[in-house]
Design a protein around this motif. Structure first.
Motif, PDB file in Angstrom:
ATOM      1  N   ILE A   9       4.912  11.873   3.226  1.00  0.00           N
ATOM      2  CA  ILE A   9       4.990  10.561   4.323  1.00  0.00           C
ATOM      3  C   ILE A   9       3.636  10.183   4.785  1.00  0.00           C
ATOM      4  N   VAL A  10       2.923  11.247   5.258  1.00  0.00           N
ATOM      5  CA  VAL A  10       1.864  10.761   6.085  1.00  0.00           C
ATOM      6  C   VAL A  10       0.770  10.045   5.179  1.00  0.00           C
ATOM      7  N   GLY A  11       0.580  10.539   4.032  1.00  0.00           N
ATOM      8  CA  GLY A  11      -0.322   9.897   2.946  1.00  0.00           C
ATOM      9  C   GLY A  11       0.227   8.387   2.672  1.00  0.00           C
ATOM     10  N   VAL A  12       1.737   8.219   2.625  1.00  0.00           N
ATOM     11  CA  VAL A  12       2.393   6.933   2.211  1.00  0.00           C
ATOM     12  C   VAL A  12       1.808   6.022   3.223  1.00  0.00           C
ATOM     13  N   VAL A  13       2.193   6.374   4.604  1.00  0.00           N
ATOM     14  CA  VAL A  13       2.056   5.550   5.596  1.00  0.00           C
ATOM     15  C   VAL A  13       0.610   5.311   5.934  1.00  0.00           C
TER      16      VAL A  13
ATOM     17  N   GLY B 107      -6.835  -4.314  -0.438  1.00  0.00           N
ATOM     18  CA  GLY B 107      -6.419  -3.812  -1.576  1.00  0.00           C
ATOM     19  C   GLY B 107      -7.698  -3.034  -2.515  1.00  0.00           C
ATOM     20  N   THR B 108      -8.695  -3.598  -2.346  1.00  0.00           N
ATOM     21  CA  THR B 108     -10.173  -2.854  -3.021  1.00  0.00           C
ATOM     22  C   THR B 108     -10.104  -1.396  -2.064  1.00  0.00           C
ATOM     23  N   ILE B 109     -10.034  -1.252  -1.034  1.00  0.00           N
ATOM     24  CA  ILE B 109     -10.266  -0.080  -0.330  1.00  0.00           C
ATOM     25  C   ILE B 109      -8.993   0.849  -1.012  1.00  0.00           C
ATOM     26  N   ARG B 110      -7.755   0.422  -0.758  1.00  0.00           N
ATOM     27  CA  ARG B 110      -6.645   1.020  -1.422  1.00  0.00           C
ATOM     28  C   ARG B 110      -6.912   1.655  -2.952  1.00  0.00           C
ATOM     29  N   ASP B 111      -7.509   0.684  -3.821  1.00  0.00           N
ATOM     30  CA  ASP B 111      -7.601   1.164  -5.215  1.00  0.00           C
ATOM     31  C   ASP B 111      -8.941   2.107  -5.266  1.00  0.00           C
ATOM     32  N   VAL B 112      -9.868   2.190  -4.319  1.00  0.00           N
ATOM     33  CA  VAL B 112     -10.767   3.254  -4.368  1.00  0.00           C
ATOM     34  C   VAL B 112     -10.033   4.442  -4.000  1.00  0.00           C
ATOM     35  N   LEU B 113      -9.242   4.550  -2.890  1.00  0.00           N
ATOM     36  CA  LEU B 113      -8.988   5.749  -2.433  1.00  0.00           C
ATOM     37  C   LEU B 113      -7.749   6.520  -3.347  1.00  0.00           C
ATOM     38  N   VAL B 114      -7.009   5.548  -4.185  1.00  0.00           N
ATOM     39  CA  VAL B 114      -6.179   6.190  -5.303  1.00  0.00           C
ATOM     40  C   VAL B 114      -6.777   6.098  -6.748  1.00  0.00           C
ATOM     41  N   ARG B 115      -8.016   6.071  -6.625  1.00  0.00           N
ATOM     42  CA  ARG B 115      -9.010   6.222  -7.748  1.00  0.00           C
ATOM     43  C   ARG B 115      -8.517   5.105  -8.852  1.00  0.00           C
ATOM     44  N   ARG B 116      -8.397   3.868  -8.828  1.00  0.00           N
ATOM     45  CA  ARG B 116      -8.211   2.699  -9.629  1.00  0.00           C
ATOM     46  C   ARG B 116      -9.307   1.780  -9.725  1.00  0.00           C
ATOM     47  N   VAL B 117      -9.794   1.252 -10.872  1.00  0.00           N
ATOM     48  CA  VAL B 117     -10.821   0.151 -10.775  1.00  0.00           C
ATOM     49  C   VAL B 117      -9.764  -0.979  -9.814  1.00  0.00           C
TER      50      VAL B 117
ATOM     51  N   GLY C 194       0.735  -1.174  -0.025  1.00  0.00           N
ATOM     52  CA  GLY C 194      -0.092   0.059   0.093  1.00  0.00           C
ATOM     53  C   GLY C 194       0.848   1.138   0.013  1.00  0.00           C
ATOM     54  N   ALA C 195       1.998   1.197   0.738  1.00  0.00           N
ATOM     55  CA  ALA C 195       2.834   2.391   0.786  1.00  0.00           C
ATOM     56  C   ALA C 195       3.561   2.703  -0.408  1.00  0.00           C
ATOM     57  N   LEU C 196       3.908   1.510  -1.041  1.00  0.00           N
ATOM     58  CA  LEU C 196       4.640   1.739  -2.336  1.00  0.00           C
ATOM     59  C   LEU C 196       3.768   2.045  -3.389  1.00  0.00           C
ATOM     60  N   THR C 197       2.472   1.675  -3.353  1.00  0.00           N
ATOM     61  CA  THR C 197       1.449   2.051  -4.207  1.00  0.00           C
ATOM     62  C   THR C 197       1.169   3.662  -4.061  1.00  0.00           C
ATOM     63  N   ALA C 198       1.266   4.163  -2.634  1.00  0.00           N
ATOM     64  CA  ALA C 198       1.022   5.439  -2.468  1.00  0.00           C
ATOM     65  C   ALA C 198       2.091   6.381  -3.250  1.00  0.00           C
ATOM     66  N   VAL C 199       3.397   6.017  -3.015  1.00  0.00           N
ATOM     67  CA  VAL C 199       4.267   6.662  -3.712  1.00  0.00           C
ATOM     68  C   VAL C 199       4.450   6.320  -5.088  1.00  0.00           C
TER      69      VAL C 199
ATOM     70  N   ALA D  38       1.679   5.500  -7.446  1.00  0.00           N
ATOM     71  CA  ALA D  38       0.511   5.924  -8.080  1.00  0.00           C
ATOM     72  C   ALA D  38       0.062   7.501  -8.081  1.00  0.00           C
ATOM     73  N   ALA D  39       0.287   7.639  -6.760  1.00  0.00           N
ATOM     74  CA  ALA D  39      -0.289   9.052  -6.374  1.00  0.00           C
ATOM     75  C   ALA D  39       0.672  10.036  -5.700  1.00  0.00           C
TER      76      ALA D  39
END
Lengths: 208, 208, 208
Positions: free
Chosen positions: B31-35, B132-142, B19-24, B26-27
């Motif tokens: 640091i707060v957003g990543v963690v 992973g589904t919540i992660r994808d919704v939050l960074v706006r991916r299907v 999730g943290a690497l996805t934050a870096v 995709a979005a």
């Protein structure tokens, strides 16, 4: 089988068809994605309702008929999706059917678990709009409940009909059918005539 | 520490890295957003499972080791994210590891709380795909669960292995490892060969 | 009316204004969409908190004052939205007010239901950021909690103030106000000076 269960399973089936056809049309998913979105759309509203009522695990998980109905609906929609030519109309009609049935069954379940009048109307509405809202978020659309002509309002009306009838001592099938019919009629009229609720002052757009 | 807890914390750590690497990647968050995204990805599936089981507050909130593991995973990923060159492969492998471990621990927890066979398989799958589904919704991916080659299916298989073994009286570590291994193998094969489940008839695209 | 209830209703009203104005500004919705998004933003955080605490049905559903406050806030925002000229500043200030008030009331409610220190700080933060996160997902924005300068951190600080004070035996109004004030100050400073938390190494962007 009680009337409530029959109406609930019909609503589940309608939403499963709707969600699965949406998956084919809007997001062009494979069979697992199609059936998954159908099932989430079909079961999401009832799960939200049961979580909010504290009636856990949700009915969906305790009664295999919900899961089976949702899965069959998703598979049927996958099978016929070529023939439907991805038309928007049947998708919207299945959505309106699910909305109407879940508004009355959701409100009736809330009443039967001891929720008050206002709460039951609200929970019926949440049951009705919940699955479709999750569906829209997952395929990245602004949810119908926020953007559509008359989506939450018909659900509120349908839920209110059964709640008022139950308060007056009548929990029979008749008022469930009247409530669902009222919701469906308002929703279809809203879609047909593109009726919008009023827009913010100075918005500069006209409905229609 | 029980085997179940070890596997659960390993899954938590893998999903926190993912999730943290996805934050870096995709979005491009701070640091707060990543963690935060690492922790939501790591803890979301287990929270969904516990909410649906009515096992509240969720284990995550009662056992500081989950929170600590998720936070450390997120921080580690933030620290190494420059070196990873934001490559897609390690992100996907961490996701597959979390998926596999949570499928078996989620199913085992559902069984231990008295859920039936079908429910436990379903709850294991929800635990696996939920974060992973919540992660994808939050960074706006299907979400992967809708769009990926073989994402929900390997989780179903992994969950089914431990549920069947438990029904036959064996709740030991062996079958948890077999289940997770089966899930991981199918998922990695699916990714490697870009295997897709069948698409709707007339879709005009070939898997590949 | 207790202090906690007053602060909770003020937070509800602030978030209802914020959510409804966001609906007008970001998504140009009709009145039902505007009021619905206002109510979801206002009630979402508290519902999440109560679901996670297992305090079901949520307070929102048992106390009509929450629903009424959220609905009135949404309607007021709809009425004045023309005059506000859809400016970003009042929207952000209402969000900061809701964030600050919910951080302290959420943490205090978690403490009063027997949650531990760490859990209560976390649940206060979730209460504070929850409604706005759902709002952002519904209008398809990356949530503030992931992307904004200092959004989760001030909420953590505000929640920590009341939790520490309560641990030291003081559950009075003073520390709730101090906690909310600390959160609001940090949030507004973060917005005013565009302070960002550190970014990943090698990101190549500077804050500001």
């Amino acid at each position: 089988m009680t009337t409530a269960l029959v109406l609930d399973l019909l609503g589940t089936f309608a939403f499963a068809l709707n969600g699965a056809l949406t998956a084919v049309r809007a997001a062009r998913l494979d069979i697992v994605g199609v059936v998954t979105l159908g099932m989430i759309t079909a079961l999401g509203g009832g799960i939200l309702r049961d979580v909010l009522l504290g009636a856990l695990p949700p009915a969906t998980f305790n009664d295999w008929r919900y899961l089976a109905t949702a899965a069959v609906g998703g598979l049927v929609a996958f099978g016929v999706s070529g023939r439907f030519d991805r038309a928007a109309t049947p998708i919207a009609v299945f959505d309106a059917l699910g909305l109407s049935l879940f508004a009355v069954t959701g409100a009736a379940k809330a009443m039967s678990l001891g929720a008050g009048v206002g709460q039951s109307v609200l929970l019926g509405t949440i049951t009705a709009v919940g699955g479709g809202t999750i569906r829209d978020v997952l395929v990245r659309r602004v949810p119908s409940v926020l953007s559509s002509e008359l989506y939450a309002i018909p659900a509120l009306v349908g839920a209110a009909v059964v709640v008022v009838a139950a308060r007056l001592g009548d929990t029979g099938t008749l008022w469930a059918v009247v409530g669902a019919g009222a919701c469906l009629t308002i929703r279809l009229l809203g879609m047909g005539f593109r009726l919008d609720a009023p827009r913010p002052p100075g918005d500069g757009r006209t409905a229609g």
